[in-house]
Design an enzyme around this catalytic site. Structure first.
Site, short mmCIF file in Angstrom:
data_model
loop_
_atom_site.label_atom_id
_atom_site.label_comp_id
_atom_site.label_asym_id
_atom_site.label_seq_id
_atom_site.Cartn_x
_atom_site.Cartn_y
_atom_site.Cartn_z
N GLY A 11 0.81 -1.21 0.00
CA GLY A 11 0.00 0.00 0.00
C GLY A 11 0.85 1.26 0.00
CG LEU A 13 1.52 4.28 6.02
CD1 LEU A 13 2.29 5.59 5.98
CD2 LEU A 13 0.44 4.34 7.11
CG ASP A 38 -5.09 -14.18 4.76
OD1 ASP A 38 -5.54 -13.05 5.10
OD2 ASP A 38 -5.81 -15.05 4.25
CB ALA A 62 -6.86 -0.34 5.45
CE1 TYR A 63 -13.10 -4.84 0.58
CE2 TYR A 63 -13.89 -2.59 0.78
CZ TYR A 63 -13.95 -3.83 0.18
OH TYR A 63 -14.88 -4.07 -0.82
CE1 TYR A 127 -11.56 2.66 4.91
CE2 TYR A 127 -12.29 4.93 5.11
CZ TYR A 127 -11.28 4.01 5.13
OH TYR A 127 -9.99 4.40 5.36
CE LYS A 131 -9.09 2.05 8.92
NZ LYS A 131 -7.87 1.18 8.80
#
Length: 285
Positions: A11, A13, A38, A62-63, A127, A131
Protein backbone atom coordinates in the site's frame (compact mmCIF):
# COMPACT_ATOMS: atom_id res chain seq x y z
CA UNK A 1 18.35 -1.83 16.81
CA UNK A 2 14.54 -1.83 16.90
CA UNK A 3 12.78 -4.47 14.81
CA UNK A 4 9.48 -3.35 13.30
CA UNK A 5 6.92 -5.43 11.39
CA UNK A 6 4.78 -3.57 8.84
CA UNK A 7 1.68 -5.14 7.31
CA UNK A 8 0.18 -3.85 4.08
CA UNK A 9 3.61 -3.57 2.45
CA UNK A 10 2.19 -2.94 -1.03
CA UNK A 11 0.00 0.00 0.00
CA UNK A 12 0.88 3.68 -0.16
CA UNK A 13 1.86 3.93 3.49
CA UNK A 14 3.72 0.62 3.52
CA UNK A 15 5.81 1.73 0.55
CA UNK A 16 6.36 5.15 2.13
CA UNK A 17 7.65 3.55 5.33
CA UNK A 18 9.97 1.38 3.24
CA UNK A 19 11.31 4.52 1.54
CA UNK A 20 11.74 6.56 4.74
CA UNK A 21 13.11 3.74 6.88
CA UNK A 22 16.38 4.10 4.97
CA UNK A 23 16.90 7.31 6.99
CA UNK A 24 16.51 5.57 10.35
CA UNK A 25 19.66 3.56 11.01
CA UNK A 26 18.45 2.31 14.39
CA UNK A 27 15.33 0.69 12.94
CA UNK A 28 15.15 -2.58 11.03
CA UNK A 29 11.84 -2.95 9.20
CA UNK A 30 10.23 -6.18 8.03
CA UNK A 31 7.46 -5.83 5.45
CA UNK A 32 4.72 -8.37 4.73
CA UNK A 33 2.06 -8.48 2.04
CA UNK A 34 -1.14 -10.50 2.31
CA UNK A 35 0.53 -13.29 0.34
CA UNK A 36 3.23 -13.50 3.00
CA UNK A 37 0.91 -13.13 5.99
CA UNK A 38 -2.85 -13.29 5.58
CA UNK A 39 -3.90 -11.19 8.56
CA UNK A 40 -7.55 -12.22 8.06
CA UNK A 41 -6.60 -15.75 9.17
CA UNK A 42 -6.40 -15.84 12.97
CA UNK A 43 -4.37 -19.04 13.17
CA UNK A 44 -1.80 -17.79 10.66
CA UNK A 45 -1.43 -14.53 12.58
CA UNK A 46 -1.07 -16.28 15.91
CA UNK A 47 1.50 -18.75 14.58
CA UNK A 48 3.49 -16.05 12.79
CA UNK A 49 4.61 -14.50 16.07
CA UNK A 50 5.56 -17.74 17.82
CA UNK A 51 9.18 -17.71 16.65
CA UNK A 52 9.69 -14.00 15.90
CA UNK A 53 10.51 -10.98 18.06
CA UNK A 54 9.48 -7.41 17.22
CA UNK A 55 9.63 -4.12 19.10
CA UNK A 56 6.58 -2.75 17.23
CA UNK A 57 3.96 -3.95 14.78
CA UNK A 58 2.48 -1.33 12.44
CA UNK A 59 -0.75 -2.28 10.68
CA UNK A 60 -0.98 -0.42 7.37
CA UNK A 61 -3.28 -2.99 5.75
CA UNK A 62 -6.84 -1.83 5.12
CA UNK A 63 -9.90 -2.22 2.94
CA UNK A 64 -10.08 1.32 1.54
CA UNK A 65 -12.57 0.99 -1.33
CA UNK A 66 -15.11 3.30 0.30
CA UNK A 67 -17.95 2.83 -2.19
CA UNK A 68 -17.33 -0.87 -2.73
CA UNK A 69 -17.55 -1.40 1.02
CA UNK A 70 -21.23 -0.45 0.89
CA UNK A 71 -21.90 -3.54 -1.24
CA UNK A 72 -19.36 -5.77 0.50
CA UNK A 73 -19.60 -4.93 4.22
CA UNK A 74 -18.42 -8.38 5.32
CA UNK A 75 -15.21 -8.06 3.31
CA UNK A 76 -14.55 -4.60 4.73
CA UNK A 77 -15.25 -5.79 8.29
CA UNK A 78 -12.93 -8.79 7.89
CA UNK A 79 -9.94 -6.66 6.86
CA UNK A 80 -10.58 -3.47 8.83
CA UNK A 81 -11.89 -4.97 12.05
CA UNK A 82 -11.36 -8.73 12.48
CA UNK A 83 -7.82 -8.74 11.07
CA UNK A 84 -6.99 -5.86 13.40
CA UNK A 85 -8.35 -7.88 16.31
CA UNK A 86 -6.19 -10.87 15.34
CA UNK A 87 -3.07 -8.69 15.19
CA UNK A 88 -3.91 -6.99 18.48
CA UNK A 89 -4.37 -10.32 20.27
CA UNK A 90 -1.16 -11.77 18.86
CA UNK A 91 0.93 -8.70 19.68
CA UNK A 92 -0.55 -8.51 23.16
CA UNK A 93 0.36 -12.14 23.81
CA UNK A 94 4.01 -11.28 23.07
CA UNK A 95 3.98 -7.86 24.79
CA UNK A 96 4.50 -5.99 21.50
CA UNK A 97 3.24 -2.40 21.09
CA UNK A 98 0.77 -2.11 18.21
CA UNK A 99 0.29 0.87 15.88
CA UNK A 100 -2.94 0.83 13.88
CA UNK A 101 -3.81 3.30 11.12
CA UNK A 102 -7.36 4.64 11.06
CA UNK A 103 -9.29 7.41 9.32
CA UNK A 104 -11.24 10.66 9.53
CA UNK A 105 -14.25 8.63 8.29
CA UNK A 106 -14.96 7.63 11.90
CA UNK A 107 -16.57 11.11 12.15
CA UNK A 108 -19.72 12.27 10.37
CA UNK A 109 -18.17 15.56 9.22
CA UNK A 110 -21.10 17.68 10.38
CA UNK A 111 -19.15 19.98 12.74
CA UNK A 112 -17.06 22.69 11.07
CA UNK A 113 -14.20 22.56 13.55
CA UNK A 114 -11.01 20.49 13.60
CA UNK A 115 -11.68 17.15 15.24
CA UNK A 116 -9.75 16.17 18.36
CA UNK A 117 -9.15 12.58 19.42
CA UNK A 118 -11.84 12.60 22.12
CA UNK A 119 -14.63 13.93 19.90
CA UNK A 120 -17.66 11.69 19.54
CA UNK A 121 -17.43 9.31 16.58
CA UNK A 122 -20.33 8.75 14.21
CA UNK A 123 -19.45 7.01 10.93
CA UNK A 124 -21.84 7.61 8.02
CA UNK A 125 -20.79 4.60 5.93
CA UNK A 126 -19.59 1.02 6.07
CA UNK A 127 -15.93 1.92 5.57
CA UNK A 128 -15.91 4.37 8.48
CA UNK A 129 -17.84 1.98 10.71
CA UNK A 130 -15.49 -0.93 10.05
CA UNK A 131 -12.46 1.28 10.71
CA UNK A 132 -14.02 2.40 14.00
CA UNK A 133 -14.72 -1.24 14.86
CA UNK A 134 -11.05 -1.92 14.17
CA UNK A 135 -9.98 0.88 16.50
CA UNK A 136 -12.08 -0.55 19.33
CA UNK A 137 -10.91 -4.11 18.79
CA UNK A 138 -7.28 -3.00 18.72
CA UNK A 139 -7.54 -1.10 21.99
CA UNK A 140 -9.62 -3.80 23.71
CA UNK A 141 -7.18 -6.57 22.83
CA UNK A 142 -3.84 -4.81 23.31
CA UNK A 143 -3.55 -1.96 25.82
CA UNK A 144 -0.21 -1.06 24.18
CA UNK A 145 -2.06 0.29 21.13
CA UNK A 146 -1.45 3.56 19.30
CA UNK A 147 -4.17 4.50 16.82
CA UNK A 148 -3.34 7.14 14.21
CA UNK A 149 -6.26 8.69 12.36
CA UNK A 150 -5.35 10.22 9.03
CA UNK A 151 -7.08 11.60 5.93
CA UNK A 152 -6.76 12.29 2.20
CA UNK A 153 -3.58 10.24 1.80
CA UNK A 154 -1.55 10.61 -1.39
CA UNK A 155 2.04 9.91 -2.46
CA UNK A 156 4.32 8.90 -5.30
CA UNK A 157 3.13 5.33 -4.67
CA UNK A 158 -0.07 3.57 -5.73
CA UNK A 159 -3.27 5.24 -6.90
CA UNK A 160 -4.48 8.46 -5.30
CA UNK A 161 -6.10 11.84 -5.93
CA UNK A 162 -2.90 13.57 -7.03
CA UNK A 163 -2.10 10.96 -9.65
CA UNK A 164 -5.72 10.91 -10.85
CA UNK A 165 -5.77 14.67 -11.26
CA UNK A 166 -2.48 14.69 -13.17
CA UNK A 167 -3.84 12.04 -15.53
CA UNK A 168 -7.09 13.97 -16.10
CA UNK A 169 -5.23 17.25 -16.62
CA UNK A 170 -3.50 15.69 -19.63
CA UNK A 171 -6.68 14.10 -20.99
CA UNK A 172 -9.19 16.94 -20.66
CA UNK A 173 -9.52 20.64 -21.27
CA UNK A 174 -11.74 21.08 -18.22
CA UNK A 175 -13.10 19.12 -15.27
CA UNK A 176 -15.20 19.60 -12.17
CA UNK A 177 -13.94 19.01 -8.62
CA UNK A 178 -16.02 19.18 -5.46
CA UNK A 179 -15.57 22.28 -3.32
CA UNK A 180 -17.89 21.48 -0.39
CA UNK A 181 -15.76 18.82 1.33
CA UNK A 182 -13.08 20.30 3.60
CA UNK A 183 -10.02 18.63 5.09
CA UNK A 184 -6.27 18.47 4.80
CA UNK A 185 -4.23 16.21 2.50
CA UNK A 186 -1.68 13.82 3.98
CA UNK A 187 1.57 13.03 2.23
CA UNK A 188 2.23 9.36 3.04
CA UNK A 189 5.94 10.18 3.28
CA UNK A 190 5.24 12.59 6.17
CA UNK A 191 2.95 10.07 7.86
CA UNK A 192 5.66 7.42 7.53
CA UNK A 193 8.13 9.76 9.23
CA UNK A 194 5.62 10.40 12.01
CA UNK A 195 5.25 6.66 12.61
CA UNK A 196 9.00 6.08 12.61
CA UNK A 197 9.46 9.02 14.99
CA UNK A 198 7.02 7.41 17.40
CA UNK A 199 8.76 4.05 17.11
CA UNK A 200 12.10 5.67 17.93
CA UNK A 201 10.91 7.16 21.23
CA UNK A 202 12.17 5.52 24.40
CA UNK A 203 8.73 5.67 25.97
CA UNK A 204 5.38 5.08 24.30
CA UNK A 205 2.22 6.95 25.30
CA UNK A 206 -0.59 4.77 24.03
CA UNK A 207 -3.95 6.03 22.77
CA UNK A 208 -5.48 7.79 19.75
CA UNK A 209 -3.66 10.45 17.71
CA UNK A 210 -4.48 12.50 14.62
CA UNK A 211 -2.08 13.07 11.75
CA UNK A 212 -2.54 14.93 8.47
CA UNK A 213 -0.61 17.83 7.01
CA UNK A 214 -1.27 21.33 8.41
CA UNK A 215 -3.70 23.77 6.82
CA UNK A 216 -7.09 23.14 5.27
CA UNK A 217 -8.58 23.04 1.80
CA UNK A 218 -11.36 21.61 -0.33
CA UNK A 219 -10.76 18.99 -3.02
CA UNK A 220 -11.15 21.86 -5.49
CA UNK A 221 -8.37 23.81 -3.73
CA UNK A 222 -6.25 20.67 -3.67
CA UNK A 223 -6.73 20.14 -7.41
CA UNK A 224 -5.79 23.75 -8.16
CA UNK A 225 -2.53 23.42 -6.22
CA UNK A 226 -1.73 20.25 -8.14
CA UNK A 227 -2.36 22.18 -11.35
CA UNK A 228 -0.17 25.08 -10.18
CA UNK A 229 2.75 22.87 -9.20
CA UNK A 230 2.49 20.72 -12.34
CA UNK A 231 2.39 23.64 -14.78
CA UNK A 232 -0.28 21.83 -16.80
CA UNK A 233 -3.06 23.80 -18.47
CA UNK A 234 -6.63 22.83 -17.63
CA UNK A 235 -9.86 24.52 -16.50
CA UNK A 236 -10.99 23.32 -13.06
CA UNK A 237 -14.57 24.12 -12.11
CA UNK A 238 -15.90 24.03 -8.53
CA UNK A 239 -18.96 21.79 -8.11
CA UNK A 240 -21.15 20.55 -5.26
CA UNK A 241 -20.87 16.97 -4.05
CA UNK A 242 -24.40 16.43 -5.36
CA UNK A 243 -22.96 16.65 -8.88
CA UNK A 244 -20.91 13.51 -8.18
CA UNK A 245 -23.29 11.11 -6.39
CA UNK A 246 -21.47 8.19 -4.76
CA UNK A 247 -22.75 5.05 -3.09
CA UNK A 248 -21.05 6.03 0.18
CA UNK A 249 -21.41 9.43 1.80
CA UNK A 250 -18.24 11.41 2.52
CA UNK A 251 -17.68 13.58 5.61
CA UNK A 252 -18.24 17.21 4.61
CA UNK A 253 -15.69 18.54 7.11
CA UNK A 254 -12.87 16.26 8.23
CA UNK A 255 -10.06 18.50 9.38
CA UNK A 256 -8.02 16.81 12.12
CA UNK A 257 -6.42 18.66 15.03
CA UNK A 258 -2.78 17.54 15.35
CA UNK A 259 -1.96 19.22 18.68
CA UNK A 260 -1.73 15.96 20.63
CA UNK A 261 0.74 14.13 18.37
CA UNK A 262 2.91 17.26 18.08
CA UNK A 263 2.96 17.72 21.84
CA UNK A 264 3.33 14.13 23.03
CA UNK A 265 5.67 12.77 20.37
CA UNK A 266 7.19 16.01 19.00
CA UNK A 267 6.20 14.91 15.51
CA UNK A 268 6.84 17.28 12.61
CA UNK A 269 3.69 18.28 10.67
CA UNK A 270 4.50 20.13 7.42
CA UNK A 271 2.02 22.42 5.68
CA UNK A 272 0.03 20.55 3.04
CA UNK A 273 1.01 22.89 0.20
CA UNK A 274 4.73 22.67 0.96
CA UNK A 275 4.52 18.92 1.28
CA UNK A 276 2.55 18.55 -1.96
CA UNK A 277 5.11 20.64 -3.86
CA UNK A 278 7.93 18.48 -2.57
CA UNK A 279 6.18 15.17 -3.24
CA UNK A 280 5.28 16.11 -6.80
CA UNK A 281 8.99 16.17 -7.58
CA UNK A 282 8.83 12.40 -7.21
CA UNK A 283 5.71 11.81 -9.34
CA UNK A 284 5.98 11.28 -13.08
CA UNK A 285 3.41 13.07 -15.26
Amino acid sequence: MKKILITGANGQLGQAILEQSKNYKEIECFFVTRNELDITNEDLVKNYFQDKTFDFVVNCAAYTAVDKAEDHPDDAFLVNAKATEFLAKATNEHNIPFIHISTDYVFDGKDSKPRIETDETNPIGVYGQTKLDGEKLASENNFRTIIIRTAWVYSRFGNNFVKTMLKLFKERDSLGVVNDQIGSPTNAINLADAILTIVMKDESIFGIYNYSNEGECSWFDFANKIKEFSGLSVQINPVDSAAFPTKAKRPAYSLLDKTKIKTVYEVDVPNWEDSLKEEMKHIEY
